[in-house]
Design a protein around this motif. Structure first.
Motif, short mmCIF file in Angstrom:
data_model
loop_
_atom_site.label_atom_id
_atom_site.label_comp_id
_atom_site.label_asym_id
_atom_site.label_seq_id
_atom_site.Cartn_x
_atom_site.Cartn_y
_atom_site.Cartn_z
N HIS A 116 8.52 14.85 2.15
CA HIS A 116 7.72 14.35 3.44
C HIS A 116 6.35 14.26 3.12
O HIS A 116 5.57 13.60 3.64
N LEU A 158 10.66 14.90 11.55
CA LEU A 158 10.98 16.07 10.57
C LEU A 158 11.07 17.28 11.31
O LEU A 158 10.74 17.42 12.57
N THR A 159 12.08 18.04 10.89
CA THR A 159 12.35 19.27 11.91
C THR A 159 12.71 20.62 11.07
O THR A 159 12.76 20.41 9.63
N ASN A 160 12.45 21.73 11.39
CA ASN A 160 12.82 22.82 10.89
C ASN A 160 13.89 23.66 11.68
O ASN A 160 13.94 23.54 12.73
N ASN A 161 14.50 24.78 11.13
CA ASN A 161 15.27 25.68 11.54
C ASN A 161 14.71 26.23 13.05
O ASN A 161 15.50 26.57 13.89
N TYR A 213 14.57 23.20 15.69
CA TYR A 213 15.42 22.36 16.11
C TYR A 213 16.53 23.25 16.65
O TYR A 213 17.11 22.88 17.71
N GLN A 239 14.38 19.75 2.45
CA GLN A 239 12.90 19.66 1.81
C GLN A 239 12.82 20.68 0.70
O GLN A 239 11.86 21.57 1.08
N TYR A 297 21.08 24.00 6.99
CA TYR A 297 20.16 25.26 7.24
C TYR A 297 21.05 26.61 6.61
O TYR A 297 20.17 27.46 6.45
N ASP A 347 14.76 25.42 5.11
CA ASP A 347 14.08 25.79 6.49
C ASP A 347 13.57 24.23 7.16
O ASP A 347 13.03 24.41 8.07
N THR A 348 13.47 23.21 6.11
CA THR A 348 12.96 22.10 6.67
C THR A 348 13.96 20.86 6.28
O THR A 348 14.15 20.87 5.08
#
Length: 410
Positions: A6, A24-27, A30, A55, A84, A94-95
């Motif tokens: 990304h 774009l998201t992470n744990n 999200y 990622q 995840y 984590d992403t």
């Protein structure tokens, strides 16, 4: 500095290369916050078919199950949760980059990198791209064009690359422009390599970067405002925590080098080296004499005291050490008192009981050794000092001997 996909696509966007619509998201954002779930739900409903990518900096992500796709919302939520829980090199994902699944018509391959044989940048381009590109590309369909780093890539050269790959007409011009934009990204951001695989051509004829693997020259990071807030680009799945912390020492501070090279090993002897090839010879001598390095790191180019201190803190923080070797040749432009002063500050703090062998020479070395002897006397430290009268390999062998004797006494 290797960039995750990304981040690489952010640089391509600046150069005018499009990527598929994405979020774009992470744990943290999200899973726990309904706002982000609603944001993802809206994204999914807009596009109906998504590709979800972990990622991490790794090859063959799709084959490893780190890239999945779905056209069912409920199923996609389960896939996200599943990603995840996955690990890459023992580190949890984590992403995630979640992209719209494009209507793919064709896929191509593009890479720009430095070639040591021609001592110039080279473009690799193929009409074949996508998963298993190594098997798809043969000598016959891979175009390889070196070009001048001084003069850059001309419009003619870009068109000729597309022509050699077998394109004609409007598609040739479209791909030539895409290649020029990729080169602009390569040059503008001091990349050492840039790979886009695949370049996606949709059924409507548009071109997108399907993936991005970009490596930035570490020595150029400090001069780019774009990376001014970068402190943690290195991928957690590739480097240990100590390796990442060591590499951060040089970020945005180009006064000498400290920690750019930091390698974790399985032994019990910390090694801080200066002097490139000679240091590796010393490592060979240490190992041949029965020493077992816990890590290997380098500092050079007259770094200030605080950078060496930080590197020593990280290096000596490894549990289970039984010795330390600080070794390097005679330095003409490094202040030995200042650099060893940073190391000495950490010794005063830790007061290690194990043997420490130092072999250094150069400006103010006598002052540095006198200071270290004072510290050794004050804190009862086992420090052995050698100057350039002692070969580095000999100092390494003596270090191994002293450390083995220390282990037998314990």
């Amino acid at each position: 500095m290797k960039l995750p996909e990304h981040k690489g696509k952010e640089l391509l966007k600046i150069a005018g290369i499009k990527s598929p619509p994405h979020i774009l998201t992470n744990n943290k954002s999200y899973i726990n916050l309904s706002f982000h779930k609603e944001r993802y739900k809206e994204f999914f409903m807009d596009h109906q078919h998504v590709i979800i990518k972990a990622q991490v900096i790794a090859s063959s992500r799709k084959k490893s199950g780190l890239i999945v796709e779905s056209s069912n919302f409920e199923e996609s939520l389960k896939l996200i949760d599943g990603l995840y829980k996955k690990t890459a090199n023992n580190v949890l994902v984590d992403t995630l980059l979640i992209e719209k699944k494009l209507d793919v018509s064709e896929e191509y391959f593009l890479a720009i990198l430095y070639d040591t044989d021609s001592r110039s940048p080279v473009i690799l381009f193929s009409k074949a791209g996508g998963v298993d590109v190594e098997e798809l590309i043969t000598k016959g369909n891979l175009i390889r064009v070196p070009f001048s780093a001084l003069h850059g890539l001309s419009d003619y050269q870009a068109r000729d690359i597309a022509k050699q790959a077998g394109f004609t007409g409007a598609t040739l011009l479209q791909l030539a422009l895409f290649i020029k934009k990729a080169y602009d990204c390569f040059e503008r951001h001091d990349c050492t390599s840039l790979e886009i695989n695949p370049i996606i051509k949709t059924s409507s004829g548009q071109l997108f970067a399907g993936d991005a693997k970009i490596v930035i020259d570490d020595n150029a990071v400090a001069r780019h405002e774009l990376f001014s807030d970068v402190t943690d680009f290195e991928d957690k799945s590739v480097l240990s925590e100590r390796e990442r912390e060591a590499r951060k020492i040089d970020y945005h501070d180009h006064r000498g080098v400290a920690g750019k090279t930091f390698i974790e090993m399985g032994g019990d002897i910390a090694v801080l080296a200066s002097g490139g090839g000679a240091s590796l010879t010393a490592m060979d001598a240490l190992i041949q004499a029965g020493g077992n390095p816990a890590n290997y790191t380098e500092y050079s180019g007259n770094p200030p005291r605080e950078k060496v201190r930080r590197l020593a803190e990280i290096t000596l923080a490894k549990p289970g050490l039984n010795g330390c070797l600080v070794i390097g040749g005679k330095a003409n432009f490094t202040d030995i008192f200042e650099t060893l002063g940073g190391f000495a500050e950490v010794l005063e703090q830790l007061k290690p009981k194990y043997p420490i062998v130092i072999r250094r020479a150069g400006q103010r070395d006598k002052e540095a050794f006198a200071h270290l002897r004072t510290i050794a006397d004050c804190h009862q430290l086992d420090i052995t000092l050698f100057g350039d009268e002692t070969p580095m390999a000999t100092a390494a062998r003596i270090a191994a001997q002293k450390i083995n004797e220390y282990k037998q006494r314990r």
